[in-house]
Design a protein around this motif. Structure first.
Motif, short mmCIF file in Angstrom:
data_model
loop_
_atom_site.label_atom_id
_atom_site.label_comp_id
_atom_site.label_asym_id
_atom_site.label_seq_id
_atom_site.Cartn_x
_atom_site.Cartn_y
_atom_site.Cartn_z
N TYR B 32 6.37 10.77 -14.00
CA TYR B 32 4.92 10.87 -14.09
C TYR B 32 4.31 10.55 -12.74
O TYR B 32 4.98 10.07 -11.83
N TYR B 33 3.03 10.86 -12.63
CA TYR B 33 2.30 10.59 -11.40
C TYR B 33 1.06 9.78 -11.73
O TYR B 33 0.44 9.97 -12.78
N LEU B 34 0.72 8.92 -10.82
CA LEU B 34 -0.49 8.12 -10.93
C LEU B 34 -1.41 8.46 -9.77
O LEU B 34 -0.96 8.73 -8.65
N PHE B 35 -2.70 8.45 -10.06
CA PHE B 35 -3.70 8.82 -9.06
C PHE B 35 -4.86 7.84 -9.06
O PHE B 35 -5.13 7.18 -10.06
N TRP B 36 -5.53 7.82 -7.94
CA TRP B 36 -6.85 7.20 -7.85
C TRP B 36 -7.79 8.22 -7.21
O TRP B 36 -7.43 8.85 -6.21
N LEU B 48 -7.74 9.98 -3.53
CA LEU B 48 -7.37 8.83 -2.70
C LEU B 48 -5.87 8.69 -2.55
O LEU B 48 -5.36 8.47 -1.45
N ILE B 49 -5.15 8.77 -3.67
CA ILE B 49 -3.71 8.56 -3.59
C ILE B 49 -3.03 9.17 -4.81
O ILE B 49 -3.62 9.27 -5.89
N ARG B 50 -1.79 9.57 -4.60
CA ARG B 50 -0.90 9.97 -5.68
C ARG B 50 0.40 9.21 -5.50
O ARG B 50 0.89 9.07 -4.38
N ARG B 51 0.94 8.74 -6.59
CA ARG B 51 2.21 8.00 -6.54
C ARG B 51 3.09 8.49 -7.67
O ARG B 51 2.64 8.57 -8.81
N ASN B 52 4.34 8.81 -7.39
CA ASN B 52 5.21 9.22 -8.49
C ASN B 52 5.94 8.03 -9.07
O ASN B 52 6.05 6.97 -8.43
N SER B 53 6.45 8.21 -10.25
CA SER B 53 7.02 7.09 -11.02
C SER B 53 8.27 6.50 -10.40
O SER B 53 8.70 5.41 -10.78
N PHE B 54 8.86 7.20 -9.47
CA PHE B 54 10.09 6.70 -8.86
C PHE B 54 9.85 5.97 -7.55
O PHE B 54 10.78 5.49 -6.92
N ASP B 55 8.60 5.92 -7.18
CA ASP B 55 8.27 5.30 -5.90
C ASP B 55 7.37 4.09 -6.15
O ASP B 55 6.15 4.23 -6.26
N GLU B 56 7.96 2.92 -6.20
CA GLU B 56 7.19 1.71 -6.48
C GLU B 56 6.71 1.00 -5.24
O GLU B 56 6.16 -0.09 -5.32
N GLN B 57 6.91 1.62 -4.11
CA GLN B 57 6.44 0.98 -2.88
C GLN B 57 4.93 0.89 -2.87
O GLN B 57 4.23 1.84 -3.23
N ASN B 58 4.44 -0.23 -2.44
CA ASN B 58 3.00 -0.37 -2.28
C ASN B 58 2.55 0.44 -1.07
O ASN B 58 3.34 0.72 -0.17
#
Lengths: 116, 113
Positions: B32-36, B48-58
């Motif tokens: 999954y992907y998370l966005f702001w 602002l940002i997209r982050r995929n579920s396998f990338d937990e880096q801040n």
């Protein structure tokens, strides 16, 4: 970045008339476009998913006969609000999907519809 | 079912203060992907940002930073040294394997001069 445009940016119409909103991907081809509706001070709610050359898929509770979606080409999707009523007044936003392996979606600037 | 919860409806802070916007999500998808997104008064969404579920880096981008924690299903957003121009509605969003983006209800942020 990829650009998505919407036309018109705002429209005022009388109750009972139909209004067409266009969503265009200007510099990329979008096989999928999405339509959202946002009431004042509320969140964006997905209305439908539009795939080029096929019928749109509507979310539960969205009247497909009222909100007609046509995705005639890889760069254009249209939303027609038929027989609009004041309760259809809202901010309509489209997004176009550019598949680069990351489900990139680019949003249009939105269309504000006011039905008198 | 997928869900995004932004418990903070409205926040007001004085300029130059730091502020954190909370986001908690629910999904059964593995990928999954998370966005702001930021939505200023004009209405146009600003990615602002997209982050995929396998990338937990801040991630840090200027005054903005994001903290993704899968263990708590949270994806919080911090603005450091806030400015009046940061005033807007901020949406956290989730996209799962069906590619649909589900938005939270948004947090209205007021930065007071």
């Amino acid at each position: 970045g990829a650009v998505v445009s919407q036309h018109p940016s705002w429209v005022i119409c009388k109750s009972g008339t139909s209004v067409k909103i266009e969503c265009r991907s200007l510099d990329f081809q979008a096989t999928t476009m999405f339509w959202y509706r946002q009431f004042p001070k509320q969140s964006l709610m997905l209305m439908a998913t539009s795939n080029e050359g096929s019928k749109a898929t509507y979310e539960q509770g969205v009247e497909k006969d009222k909100f007609l979606i046509n995705h005639a080409s890889l760069t254009l999707s249209t939303l027609t609000v038929t027989s609009a009523h004041p309760e259809d007044s809202s901010f309509y936003i489209c997004s176009a999907r550019f598949f680069d392996g990351y489900n990139e979606q680019f949003f249009g600037p939105g269309t504000r519809l006011t039905v008198l | 079912a997928q869900k995004v919860t932004q418990a903070q409806t409205e926040i007001s802070v004085v300029e130059k203060e730091d502020v954190t916007l909370d986001c908690v999500y629910e999904t059964r998808d593995t990928t999954y992907y998370l966005f702001w997104y930021k939505q200023p008064p004009s209405g146009e969404l600003v990615f602002l940002i997209r982050r995929n579920s396998f990338d937990e880096q801040n991630e840090i981008s200027g005054r903005y930073s994001w903290n993704f924690q899968k263990s708590t299903s949270s994806f919080n957003f911090t603005i450091t040294a806030s400015q009046v121009v940061d005033s807007a509605v901020y949406f956290c969003a989730l996209s799962g394997e069906d590619d649909k983006i589900i938005f939270g209800k948004g947090t209205r942020l007021h930065i007071l001069p």
